[in-house]
Write a protein that holds these residues in place. Structure first.
Motif, mmCIF file in Angstrom:
data_model
loop_
_atom_site.group_PDB
_atom_site.id
_atom_site.type_symbol
_atom_site.label_atom_id
_atom_site.label_comp_id
_atom_site.label_asym_id
_atom_site.label_seq_id
_atom_site.Cartn_x
_atom_site.Cartn_y
_atom_site.Cartn_z
ATOM 1 N N PHE A 1 -5.245 -13.229 -3.854
ATOM 2 C CA PHE A 1 -6.661 -12.946 -4.108
ATOM 3 C C PHE A 1 -7.522 -13.657 -3.071
ATOM 4 C CE2 PHE A 1 -7.413 -11.018 -8.310
ATOM 5 C CZ PHE A 1 -6.116 -10.971 -8.783
ATOM 6 N N PRO A 2 -8.643 -13.038 -2.713
ATOM 7 C CA PRO A 2 -9.623 -13.786 -1.927
ATOM 8 C C PRO A 2 -10.254 -14.872 -2.805
ATOM 9 C CG PRO A 2 -10.521 -11.645 -2.548
ATOM 10 C CD PRO A 2 -9.077 -11.660 -2.996
ATOM 11 N N ASN A 3 -10.668 -15.951 -2.218
ATOM 12 C CA ASN A 3 -11.335 -17.059 -2.923
ATOM 13 C C ASN A 3 -10.479 -17.633 -4.049
ATOM 14 O OD1 ASN A 3 -13.771 -16.427 -1.429
ATOM 15 N ND2 ASN A 3 -13.981 -14.703 -2.834
ATOM 16 N N TRP A 4 -9.194 -17.611 -3.890
ATOM 17 C CA TRP A 4 -8.293 -18.101 -4.941
ATOM 18 C C TRP A 4 -6.934 -18.340 -4.298
ATOM 19 C CZ3 TRP A 4 -8.474 -19.528 -10.005
ATOM 20 C CH2 TRP A 4 -7.269 -19.590 -10.704
ATOM 21 N N GLU B 1 3.892 -12.183 -5.919
ATOM 22 C CA GLU B 1 2.691 -12.812 -6.469
ATOM 23 C C GLU B 1 1.489 -12.217 -5.732
ATOM 24 O OE1 GLU B 1 3.201 -16.231 -8.324
ATOM 25 O OE2 GLU B 1 1.104 -16.131 -8.958
ATOM 26 N N GLU B 2 0.376 -12.093 -6.452
ATOM 27 C CA GLU B 2 -0.783 -11.469 -5.823
ATOM 28 C C GLU B 2 -1.575 -12.467 -4.989
ATOM 29 O OE1 GLU B 2 -3.085 -9.155 -8.615
ATOM 30 O OE2 GLU B 2 -1.662 -7.505 -8.416
ATOM 31 N N ASP C 1 -7.638 -12.993 2.895
ATOM 32 C CA ASP C 1 -8.887 -13.068 3.662
ATOM 33 C C ASP C 1 -9.883 -12.003 3.226
ATOM 34 O OD1 ASP C 1 -7.591 -14.983 5.029
ATOM 35 O OD2 ASP C 1 -7.357 -13.864 6.914
ATOM 36 N N ASP C 2 -9.410 -10.971 2.542
ATOM 37 C CA ASP C 2 -10.337 -9.869 2.235
ATOM 38 C C ASP C 2 -10.109 -9.314 0.822
ATOM 39 O OD1 ASP C 2 -7.939 -8.340 2.944
ATOM 40 O OD2 ASP C 2 -8.592 -8.574 5.025
ATOM 41 N N VAL C 3 -9.213 -8.327 0.664
ATOM 42 C CA VAL C 3 -9.041 -7.707 -0.649
ATOM 43 C C VAL C 3 -7.784 -8.273 -1.309
ATOM 44 C CG1 VAL C 3 -10.175 -5.618 0.156
ATOM 45 C CG2 VAL C 3 -7.685 -5.773 0.245
ATOM 46 N N VAL C 4 -7.438 -7.751 -2.500
ATOM 47 C CA VAL C 4 -6.231 -8.225 -3.179
ATOM 48 C C VAL C 4 -4.993 -7.606 -2.515
ATOM 49 C CG1 VAL C 4 -5.040 -8.416 -5.390
ATOM 50 C CG2 VAL C 4 -7.526 -8.377 -5.331
ATOM 51 N N GLU D 1 -0.412 -8.316 -2.201
ATOM 52 C CA GLU D 1 0.659 -8.914 -3.001
ATOM 53 C C GLU D 1 1.875 -9.203 -2.129
ATOM 54 O OE1 GLU D 1 1.813 -8.474 -7.568
ATOM 55 O OE2 GLU D 1 2.092 -6.616 -6.442
ATOM 56 N N GLU E 1 0.529 -4.587 -3.466
ATOM 57 C CA GLU E 1 -0.713 -4.213 -4.149
ATOM 58 C C GLU E 1 -1.526 -3.388 -3.172
ATOM 59 O OE1 GLU E 1 -1.796 -4.967 -7.546
ATOM 60 O OE2 GLU E 1 -2.819 -3.199 -6.797
ATOM 61 N N PHE E 2 -1.937 -2.203 -3.619
ATOM 62 C CA PHE E 2 -2.622 -1.302 -2.700
ATOM 63 C C PHE E 2 -3.872 -1.980 -2.120
ATOM 64 C CE2 PHE E 2 -5.709 2.091 -1.851
ATOM 65 C CZ PHE E 2 -5.040 2.667 -0.800
ATOM 66 N N CYS E 3 -3.969 -1.956 -0.785
ATOM 67 C CA CYS E 3 -5.015 -2.744 -0.140
ATOM 68 C C CYS E 3 -5.764 -1.939 0.908
ATOM 69 C CB CYS E 3 -4.409 -3.983 0.486
ATOM 70 S SG CYS E 3 -3.060 -3.596 1.624
ATOM 71 N N ASN F 1 -2.847 -18.972 -5.070
ATOM 72 C CA ASN F 1 -1.696 -19.038 -5.967
ATOM 73 C C ASN F 1 -0.596 -19.831 -5.298
ATOM 74 O OD1 ASN F 1 -2.327 -17.672 -8.366
ATOM 75 N ND2 ASN F 1 -2.198 -15.696 -7.300
#
Ligand code: HEM
Ligand SMILES: [Cu+2]
Ligand SMILES: [Cu+2]
Lengths: 565, 214
Positions: free
Chosen positions: B157-160, B154-155, B139-142, B144, B180-182, B162
């Motif tokens: 991502f916003p607007n993507w 798996e990471e 919904d916001d940052v990357v 994982e 993943e640091f968020c 997987n």
């Protein structure tokens, strides 16, 4: 042709640069001014040796600064549910520690060492573009000042990690001036090193003394050449990435599409992977020179090593995607192939190390001890690197403490050990005074123990599921004991650095003179001149010896040994 | 093949190769130190072109072998395109600062939490023996999605989105983490992955159909 005029009695009297372009008049005026020993003369000098020493000294001060931040982090992590600092403060600390170590410590240490040594090793009287080098140093200092300012902004020091992924680092998720200053700082520091590396590259390619063909350059100089090639090829990408980030901070709504986020990652790692080799190759060069000197023989497998270095530099530009295996947006197989293929030139380098050792008469001086420890320690970093370049393994290891262990084995147990080998080896040359060997050995022993006690356990708790960049971890997951061990190790490293600083301070007070070649083992041109070398590196009293191979002084010793015996 | 067995065999292979190489290098160093004592003069030899050429070929062979296992193992874990086997259970996973939201589109179940201080963690409930297909986004940052037990991450991502798939053969409850640091509370962004029997899963999903669990 005699471009330099000096007062009589000056040892530089009869210096005649052979075949090298005459020194420009500005240089000579500057040289006269620099005979003053004052601080002002130092910080405005266009002498590559002074700029190199300033760059390295500045980076060593930051090594201690950002090392202390690591000790605070390790204190927080010593126990589960640590309460020493807040999660926010922890995030700031690892960001400053990591980005500081890369932008302000290891890269400048690497390039500064190249700037100091390359002109000496190729028999050049000065660096190409000396004023540019002075400018780069001050650009680096400016970057460091902005970096420190960003760290002390009370409201919001940077806290997005050293690779500051978008959109976390944009104006919406990380508002505040601290992050913006951090971006400016990294651009300045990285840009500075890019310029300095360009000057070193130019020097090595265009200003070699007569007889110094490319294939007679020392292994260190070759490592400097490939380092500078990678620097000028990859650093612009960081400036581009940071520019993108800058725009994203001004208006976060511009970058609402996924392409920006992933493009940022690619741009960043296009710089971010080669930079780890930039922070590594000059120190491989140090290890090679030290091994050759203290086995008393010519570096073994020289030409293969040179080709391997060049292949490595070329290949290093095509592996950045191994950092993005888990994004689901990378050609994983391609980057796995390129990355694993890099183990071929790496293996060739090890052939040179071991081949040199195996026929040698080994003298266990302090630089040699650091060089010897480098070999197995860096190997651990390299072999785990192959694992990380295997997608199915990286799907587990990515973002975990396994990676933290891996890159500290390469950067700390590898690069920094190589750097210490080089520092101990060339310190008497650069300063004219010697360091204490017993203190050096104490420094070494503590460093080996501390490094392995700190970083070896990280492989295990990373494997067991501890992510990196966590401010704390729950009790009961079994991470406590190993983390405590890591913390103890970190303080042993701290102790060893204190021994090093004490060693420096002690010799600065005692000032025991070094002589031209205090080791009695130097093979490359810098050992033919005085310690410290004169302003234009070689002079009448210290002419450039004939150059017939990559170890001209060894040739000289062997020839005189043969004729007398 | 599932992630974990593939990981295990590939890791074992590379660990053995690494250990052998490490052992050889250390042995050669020890040998070098020992022979050095007996030597009065260092060897004059500075090149062994034939040996070096052979060595480079061996290295290329070894690297070629490792990278072929890397490619094969990575092909192994890709979800098979074959249409046979049970229909996968689809779960939409949204990562957000700083917790998770699991949506079961067919049953209209939403599971979420706050993850505050590592408490109030959401649980991803799945049946054993049936493939689970995750659609992962942010919904916001990357962020994982990592479940160490599965050996997979798996990471997000916003607007993507997987997509990946796994099957659990036995019942259990495992911890999952953000790797993943968020931002501020990244350290506490955990969740549970719970595998229950197919009956229990049917029961659970009909009981909670159309609700939001927090
Ligand atoms: C006293 C020795 C050192 C200790 C105890 C230490 C410890 C640590 C710790 C605890 C972290 C945080 C790991 C995480 O949460 O992801 C870290 C990160 C890092 N360290 Fe060190 N470190 C040391 C020296 C170095 C050196 C010499 C370098 C060299 C360049 C270095 C580079 C980094 C980098 C790049 C990061 C990653 C920061 C990030 O995730 O953004 N460290 N270190
Ligand atoms: Cu990399
Ligand atoms: Cu996170």
């Amino acid at each position: 042709m005699t471009a330099i005029t000096r007062e009589p009695g000056d040892p530089g009297d009869s210096f005649e640069p052979r075949d090298v372009e005459p020194l420009p008049p500005g240089e000579i005026a500057a040289a006269r001014f620099e005979r003053d020993k004052g601080l002002l003369a130092w910080v405005t000098s266009t002498d590559h040796k002074r700029i190199g020493i300033l760059t390295m000294a500045t980076s060593l001060v930051f090594l201690c600064t950002f090392g202390i931040l690591a000790l605070i982090m390790r204190t927080q992590l010593a126990q589960p549910n640590g309460k020493v600092i807040s999660p926010g403060a922890y995030n700031e600390l690892f960001t400053l520690h990591g980005s500081g170590m890369i932008f302000l410590v290891l890269t400048p240490l690497a390039i500064g060492l190249c700037l100091y040594l390359v002109p000496l090793q190729i028999g050049a009287p000065m660096v190409a573009a000396p004023r540019l080098c002075l400018f780069s140093y001050w650009l680096y200092v400016a970057g460091a000042i902005v970096f420190l300012l960003s760290a002390t902004t009370v409201t919001a020091p940077p806290d997005a990690g050293w690779y500051a992924y978008m959109p976390l680092s944009d104006g919406q998720y990380t508002p505040g001036v601290g992050m913006s200053l951090w971006i400016l700082a990294s651009m300045l520091a990285v840009g500075a090193m890019m310029l300095m590396a360009g000057a070193v590259l130019w020097t090595a390619l265009r200003m070699r003394a007569p007889g110094m063909s490319l294939m007679r350059m020392s292994v260190f100089t070759w490592s400097a050449v490939v380092t500078c090639l990678m620097t000028v090829a990859s650093f612009p990408s960081l400036i581009g990435a940071m520019g993108l980030q800058w725009v994203g901070r001004v208006d976060p709504n511009l970058f609402t599409h996924d392409s920006w986020d992933i493009a940022y990652q690619y741009l960043f790692w296009f710089y971010g992977h080669p930079v780890v080799y930039v922070m590594f190759f000059p120190f491989v060069g140090c290890v090679a020179e030290v091994l050759a000197a203290f086995t008393g023989r010519k570096y073994f497998g020289y030409s293969f090593t040179v080709y391997a270095l060049l292949a490595f530099a070329a290949g290093s530009m095509a592996v950045f995607g191994h950092h993005t295996f888990t994004t689901g947006q990378t050609a994983n197989d391609y980057f796995s192939v390129t990355s694993i293929m890099l183990s071929v030139p790496a293996g060739v380098e090890y052939f040179g190390f071991l081949g040199t050792l195996m026929g040698g008469r080994i003298r266990a001086t302090v630089p040699m001890l650091f060089a010897l420890a480098f070999i197995p320690q860096f190997l651990i970093g390299g072999l785990t690197g192959i694992m990380l370049a295997t997608p199915v393994l990286d799907y587990h290891f990515h973002g975990s403490y396994f990676v933290v262990a891996h890159f500290h084995y390469t950067l700390f147990a590898g690069s920094l050990f190589g750097a210490f080998a080089g520092l101990y080896y060339w310190f008497p040359k650069a300063t004219g005074i010697v360091l204490s060997e017993p203190l050096g050995r104490l420094n070494f022993v503590l460093m080996v123990i501390g490094t392995n006690v700190t970083f070896l356990p990280m492989f295990f708790y990373g494997f067991d599921g501890l992510p990196r960049r966590v401010a704390t971890y729950p009790a009961g997951a079994g991470f406590g004991t190993l983390n405590l061990i890591s913390t103890v190790g970190a303080f042993i490293i701290g102790l060893s650095v204190m021994v090093f600083v004490f060693n420096l301070a002690r010799s600065a007070i005692l000032r025991r003179p070094a002589g031209d070649d205090p080791w009695g083992a130097g093979q490359t041109l810098e050992w033919a001149t005085s310690s410290p070398p004169p302003r234009f590196n070689f002079d009448g009293a210290h002419p450039i010896p004939p150059i017939k191979s990559h170890a001209p002084l060894l040739d000289l010793r062997q020839r005189s040994g043969a004729s007398s015996g | 093949m599932p992630y974990r067995p593939t990981f295990d065999s590939e890791f074992a292979l590379e660990l053995i190769i690494a250990a052998v190489i490490f052992g050889i290098v250390v042995l050669l160093m020890v040998y070098a130190l020992l022979q050095s004592r007996r030597r009065t003069e260092p060897s004059q030899r500075s090149e062994a072109k034939g040996l070096e050429r052979t060595y480079v070929l061996v290295l290329i062979g070894l690297a070629g072998f490792i990278l072929s296992t890397s490619l094969i193992s990575n092909a192994d874990v890709q979800p098979s395109r074959a249409a046979d086997g049970p229909k996968p259970l689809v779960v939409q996973v949204n990562a957000f600062q700083w917790c998770w939201r699991f949506t079961y589109p067919t049953r209209h179940i939403v599971v979420t939490g706050t993850c505050i201080q590592g408490h109030d963690l959401p649980t991803l409930v799945v049946p054993t023996g049936r493939p689970v297909r995750i659609h992962l986004t942010s919904d916001d940052v990357v962020h994982e999605w990592w479940v160490p037990h599965l050996r997979y991450k798996e990471e997000a991502f916003p607007n993507w989105t997987n997509t990946f798939q796994f099957t659990l053969s036995s019942k259990g409850d495992w911890i999952g983490r953000c790797s993943e640091f968020c931002g501020l509370f990244h350290s506490f962004m955990d969740f549970h992955l719970e595998a229950v029997s197919p009956q229990q899963y049917r029961q659970w999903s009909s009981q909670h159909a159309g609700t939001t669990l927090t």
